[in-house]
Design a protein around this motif. Structure first.
Motif, PDB file in Angstrom:
ATOM      1  N   PHE A 185       2.106   1.895  -3.482  1.00 28.72           N
ATOM      2  CA  PHE A 185       1.002   2.363  -4.325  1.00 28.72           C
ATOM      3  C   PHE A 185       0.692   3.827  -4.027  1.00 28.72           C
ATOM      4  O   PHE A 185       0.502   4.636  -4.938  1.00 28.72           O
ATOM      5  N   LYS A 223       0.833  -1.203   0.000  1.00 28.31           N
ATOM      6  CA  LYS A 223       0.000   0.000   0.000  1.00 28.31           C
ATOM      7  C   LYS A 223       0.867   1.253   0.000  1.00 28.31           C
ATOM      8  O   LYS A 223       0.564   2.237  -0.677  1.00 28.31           O
ATOM      9  N   ILE A 282       2.112   4.430 -11.792  1.00 32.13           N
ATOM     10  CA  ILE A 282       1.063   3.476 -11.414  1.00 32.13           C
ATOM     11  C   ILE A 282       1.061   2.296 -12.378  1.00 32.13           C
ATOM     12  O   ILE A 282       0.986   1.135 -11.970  1.00 32.13           O
ATOM     13  N   VAL A 323       1.425  -1.707 -11.070  1.00 30.21           N
ATOM     14  CA  VAL A 323       0.210  -2.518 -10.940  1.00 30.21           C
ATOM     15  C   VAL A 323      -0.647  -2.349 -12.197  1.00 30.21           C
ATOM     16  O   VAL A 323      -0.689  -1.277 -12.795  1.00 30.21           O
ATOM     17  N   VAL A 326      -6.397  -2.473  -9.523  1.00 28.44           N
ATOM     18  CA  VAL A 326      -6.466  -1.234  -8.749  1.00 28.44           C
ATOM     19  C   VAL A 326      -7.710  -1.182  -7.865  1.00 28.44           C
ATOM     20  O   VAL A 326      -7.688  -0.574  -6.784  1.00 28.44           O
TER      21      VAL A 326
END
Length: 270
Positions: A93, A90, A124, A128, A133
């Motif tokens: 991200f 996390k 981003i 991923v 997402v």
């Protein structure tokens, strides 16, 4: 449209909606009761009904839109371990998409900050795939948001709604960041939030560049007047901060914005 403030017609809609939930696919009731650990049934029922002006049929149309995605997320317990679900932590991200819950407003609402000028669409995509997402948004809503709602209830026992005060900081945002990748992220987030209507208390857009005023003038005409009334835009940095301080105690405002709360980077790191 809130419990204790309903018209006779609205109260009748609540009764019908509650009865229909008991008769239909249990997934509908599951969606409505998503925040049951912090939200009383009457407030949950009214929240969904407000989203469709107390039209029960239209509320079930909304639930139909949400049910498949919600059921899949529920099956995975709303992805408590983001690293295993997304393949990235996390914290990493959030370094590319800085949407962070930090502190509570004076009325108890959790506060969410999105620093749009620091969004990195290319970054981003590197960490991923877009089809994963949604797991971030499920996790953030069911875990971070719910935890902050509990904090808000402790801070203000009269705080009974499931709403957030959201701050979009447009400082440093460039037109190049407003591209298809960014809109894809927004669409994914909006898709998840179909399961959680009427959770916006208010939205402050701060540090808006001069050109944003023209964009907002157009957008404001396209959205529901009730939603538009919850949005405040500040092009003057000082005015934006003053409004934040009206709504949020300095102890809850991150140091990034002159408060004495923890910096957003620390909040993002857990």
């Amino acid at each position: 449209g809130f419990p204790g403030e309903l018209t006779e017609k609205e109260l009748e809609a609540v009764t019908v909606f509650r009865s229909e939930l008991d008769k239909r696919d249990p997934v509908y009731k599951g969606i409505v009761q998503s925040f049951s650990v912090v939200e009383k049934e009457a407030y949950a029922l009214c929240r969904f009904l407000r989203a469709r002006k107390f039209d029960v049929d239209k509320v079930f149309e909304l639930l139909d839109e949400a049910k498949d995605a919600w059921a899949e997320a529920k099956k995975n317990n709303f992805y408590p371990d983001l690293e295993s679900s997304m393949g990235v932590s996390k914290a990493i991200f959030l370094s590319q998409y800085p949407a962070v819950m930090s502190g509570n407003a004076k009325n108890g609402c959790p506060v969410m900050y999105l620093r749009t000028g620091l969004i990195k669409p290319d970054g981003i995509k590197c960490i991923v795939s877009i089809d994963k997402v949604d797991k971030f948004f499920w996790n953030d809503t069911m875990y971070s948001f719910t935890a902050k709602l509990k904090d808000g209830r402790e801070q203000n026992p009269n705080f009974v709604r499931c709403e957030t005060l959201t701050i979009y900081d447009l400082k440093g945002v460039s037109r190049s960041q407003i591209n298809s990748d960014t809109f894809d992220m927004i669409k994914v987030g909006n898709g998840v939030m179909t399961s959680f209507p009427e959770t916006l208390h208010c939205l402050l857009i701060i540090n808006a560049p001069s050109w944003f005023g023209f964009v907002w003038a157009i957008v404001k005409k396209l959205i529901d007047p009730r939603t538009a009334s919850k949005i405040e835009v500040f092009t003057n940095a000082k005015s934006g901060l003053e409004r934040m301080n009206e709504l949020i105690d300095s102890s809850q405002i991150p140091s990034d914005y002159g408060g004495i709360g923890p910096a957003l980077a620390k909040a993002a790191g857990g």
